[in-house]
Design a protein around this motif. Structure first.
Motif, PDB file in Angstrom:
ATOM      1  N   SER A   1       2.626   7.577   1.614  1.00  0.00           N
ATOM      2  CA  SER A   1       1.205   7.819   1.339  1.00  0.00           C
ATOM      3  C   SER A   1       0.336   7.630   2.572  1.00  0.00           C
ATOM      4  N   ASP A   2       0.818   6.833   3.538  1.00  0.00           N
ATOM      5  CA  ASP A   2       0.058   6.615   4.760  1.00  0.00           C
ATOM      6  C   ASP A   2       0.391   7.633   5.840  1.00  0.00           C
ATOM      7  N   GLY A   3       1.207   8.645   5.503  1.00  0.00           N
ATOM      8  CA  GLY A   3       1.564   9.682   6.461  1.00  0.00           C
ATOM      9  C   GLY A   3       2.673   9.306   7.410  1.00  0.00           C
ATOM     10  N   ARG A   4       3.351   8.182   7.156  1.00  0.00           N
ATOM     11  CA  ARG A   4       4.448   7.747   8.010  1.00  0.00           C
ATOM     12  C   ARG A   4       5.778   7.922   7.277  1.00  0.00           C
ATOM     13  N   ARG A   5       6.845   7.917   8.069  1.00  0.00           N
ATOM     14  CA  ARG A   5       8.165   8.146   7.519  1.00  0.00           C
ATOM     15  C   ARG A   5       8.682   6.901   6.809  1.00  0.00           C
ATOM     16  N   GLU A   6       9.303   7.108   5.663  1.00  0.00           N
ATOM     17  CA  GLU A   6       9.868   6.030   4.870  1.00  0.00           C
ATOM     18  C   GLU A   6      11.239   6.445   4.358  1.00  0.00           C
ATOM     19  N   LEU A   7      11.886   5.532   3.626  1.00  0.00           N
ATOM     20  CA  LEU A   7      13.160   5.809   2.978  1.00  0.00           C
ATOM     21  C   LEU A   7      12.970   5.757   1.465  1.00  0.00           C
ATOM     22  N   SER A   8      13.347   6.832   0.794  1.00  0.00           N
ATOM     23  CA  SER A   8      13.205   6.871  -0.666  1.00  0.00           C
ATOM     24  C   SER A   8      14.200   5.966  -1.376  1.00  0.00           C
ATOM     25  N   CYS A   9      15.264   5.553  -0.690  1.00  0.00           N
ATOM     26  CA  CYS A   9      16.279   4.684  -1.306  1.00  0.00           C
ATOM     27  C   CYS A   9      15.956   3.206  -1.145  1.00  0.00           C
ATOM     28  N   LEU A  10      14.857   2.870  -0.470  1.00  0.00           N
ATOM     29  CA  LEU A  10      14.535   1.482  -0.163  1.00  0.00           C
ATOM     30  C   LEU A  10      13.118   1.168  -0.610  1.00  0.00           C
ATOM     31  N   THR A  11      12.971   0.075  -1.352  1.00  0.00           N
ATOM     32  CA  THR A  11      11.670  -0.402  -1.821  1.00  0.00           C
ATOM     33  C   THR A  11      11.500  -1.853  -1.415  1.00  0.00           C
ATOM     34  N   LEU A  12      10.420  -2.137  -0.707  1.00  0.00           N
ATOM     35  CA  LEU A  12      10.102  -3.504  -0.282  1.00  0.00           C
ATOM     36  C   LEU A  12       8.980  -4.051  -1.143  1.00  0.00           C
ATOM     37  N   GLU A  13       9.198  -5.225  -1.728  1.00  0.00           N
ATOM     38  CA  GLU A  13       8.217  -5.854  -2.598  1.00  0.00           C
ATOM     39  C   GLU A  13       8.034  -7.311  -2.183  1.00  0.00           C
ATOM     40  N   GLN A  14       6.864  -7.829  -2.508  1.00  0.00           N
ATOM     41  CA  GLN A  14       6.556  -9.242  -2.300  1.00  0.00           C
ATOM     42  C   GLN A  14       6.113  -9.843  -3.613  1.00  0.00           C
ATOM     43  N   SER A  15       6.651 -11.010  -3.945  1.00  0.00           N
ATOM     44  CA  SER A  15       6.253 -11.690  -5.178  1.00  0.00           C
ATOM     45  C   SER A  15       4.869 -12.287  -5.013  1.00  0.00           C
TER      46      SER A  15
END
Length: 452
Positions: free
Chosen positions: A436-450
């Motif tokens: 969403s920020d126009g940068r490259r990401e990985l669709s297989c990886l999700t980073l979350e913070q509790s």
């Protein structure tokens, strides 16, 4: 936990009110007084129908003897299950003979033969279900929702599980750190740990059929004295490899359906394992079969209760010294040096977690290529960033702290992409996307913070 014989329930009402019985049952359950609860089940059918689900819904096995007694069926039940299995084999052979005879007789229509076979199989299944449902032990085992193991099952337990009519179907299977330590000790005594692990993993599907597996190694110190990224002991490497073999034994079954005369398609029946959850400071080589979601929850190393008690005593003594010499110890120079040291330590933790995550993604891609699987990799990482260092006179706003956290996440993703572009380009080609920020990401990886 199971009743070995049938009891004749009395029709008289219980002299104790149900509200008081409810308090007694909850107190016995919280104190793990399973013997008293089993005796209380024999009082009436109402108490039996109320207590049995409480005993079997969430089961915690602390020793292999408990698991063996839990899996042991009464003699009458074992004979009945053995007879049912023989009947099923005889029915299968009869159906095969009938199908061969019907294929020779071409004058008969194929639809009639299929109807007869289906009716025979349905009648056999209804008879089997009727006979099995009579037994209380098998019915109680089917009530389980969660199984927590402090041990890794032994050969004796696997032998007892083979006598069950079907594997234990549960929603969650929890391997504690004690179960990993137990597997470590068993492999340490063996001269061929890899052969032993492959034997155990091949028998796990006959024991249990989980939908989610949780492995907690947060209070195991698996890293070396120098805080290396890899495991400090080769036996621990065999242990983690053994857990991977165990998880991969619950592979999704595939059925091939022919769409046309020349093409066929595979349908994955993922009724076995859908997700694994790893709890620890780093990822250490545990991989499920392709198509299973991986969730990694990062935690700090948690020591045993005795060590924590000793540490609390030391901390209280240190606090007393601080209160006495408060003006000497809390100087600005000492505080800034301590903050700098904590920041450097936090950076090292992030670096190790990123390195282990990259290794996990590369290993997962290699496993998928080995199995020639077309399913998608799905990794969910929680709390890869340790908590922020608390500063006494922190003038930063909440937005500034959130922006700093976002920039740290963005740096982690960039480091992962750069490393994978160089060493595992097939993964980045398949899963790269624009966020969403126009940068490259990985669709297989999700980073979350509790939110803690």
């Amino acid at each position: 936990m199971s009743l070995q014989k049938r009891y004749k329930f009395e029709k008289t009402r219980s002299p104790i009110p149900f509200d008081l019985l409810y308090i007694i049952i909850q107190e016995l359950l919280s104190n793990e007084q399973l013997g008293s609860l089993a005796k209380l089940c024999c009082v009436s059918k109402e108490l039996y129908s109320y207590i049995i689900p409480l005993l079997y819904t969430n089961v915690h096995i602390k020793s292999d003897e408990q698991l063996q007694s839990f899996l042991t069926l009464p003699q009458s039940t074992r004979i009945a299950v053995k007879e049912e299995k023989q009947k099923q084999k005889q029915q299968i052979t009869k159906n095969l003979v009938k199908s061969v005879v019907l294929s020779v007789k071409r004058n008969r229509s194929r639809s009639n033969s299929l109807e007869r076979n289906s009716n025979n199989s349905n009648n056999a299944n209804s008879e089997n279900n009727g006979n099995i449902s009579i037994n209380s032990k098998i019915y109680n085992l089917n009530l389980m929702k969660e199984l927590k193991l402090d041990i890794y099952p032994s050969r004796r337990s696997f032998k007892l599980s083979s006598k069950l009519p079907s594997p234990l179907s549960v929603d969650k299977l929890f391997f504690t750190s004690l179960a990993l330590k137990n597997l470590y000790d068993k492999l340490n005594k063996s001269n061929a740990p890899k052969i032993l692990v492959s034997f155990w993993s091949s028998h796990l599907p006959t024991l249990i059929k989980p939908k989610k597996v949780i492995i907690d190694y947060s209070n195991l110190n698996l890293m070396g004295d120098n805080d290396e990224t890899y495991l400090k002991d080769e036996n621990w490497l065999d242990t983690m490899t053994g857990m991977s073999f165990s998880l991969q034994s619950w592979s999704p079954t595939t059925t091939t359906t022919t769409t046309t005369n020349t093409s066929s398609s595979k349908i994955y029946d993922n009724n076995y394992l859908k997700e694994i959850e790893l709890i620890g400071n780093n990822w250490f080589g545990i991989l499920p079969s392709p198509g299973v979601k991986v969730k990694m929850i990062h935690t700090d190393f948690i020591e045993d209760s005795n060590q924590l008690a000793e540490q609390e005593q030391v901390e209280t003594q240190e606090e007393d010294l601080v209160t006495v010499n408060e003006t000497i110890l809390n100087t600005p120079s000492n505080e800034t040096d301590e903050i700098v040291e904590l920041i450097e330590k936090r950076k090292k933790i992030i670096k190790k977690r990123v390195e282990s995550l990259i290794m996990g993604l590369r290993s997962s891609q290699a496993l998928y290529e080995t199995y020639q699987s077309n399913q998608l990799i799905n990794w969910n990482i929680t709390d890869i960033l340790p908590p922020q260092i608390k500063i006494t006179n922190d003038i930063r706003s909440k937005e500034e702290i959130e922006n700093e956290e976002y920039s740290e996440k963005r740096k982690i993703i960039n480091d992962i992409l750069i490393e994978l572009d160089e060493k595992c380009p097939n993964l980045t080609k398949r899963y790269s996307k624009i966020g969403s920020d126009g940068r490259r990401e990985l669709s297989c990886l999700t980073l979350e913070q509790s939110n803690d």
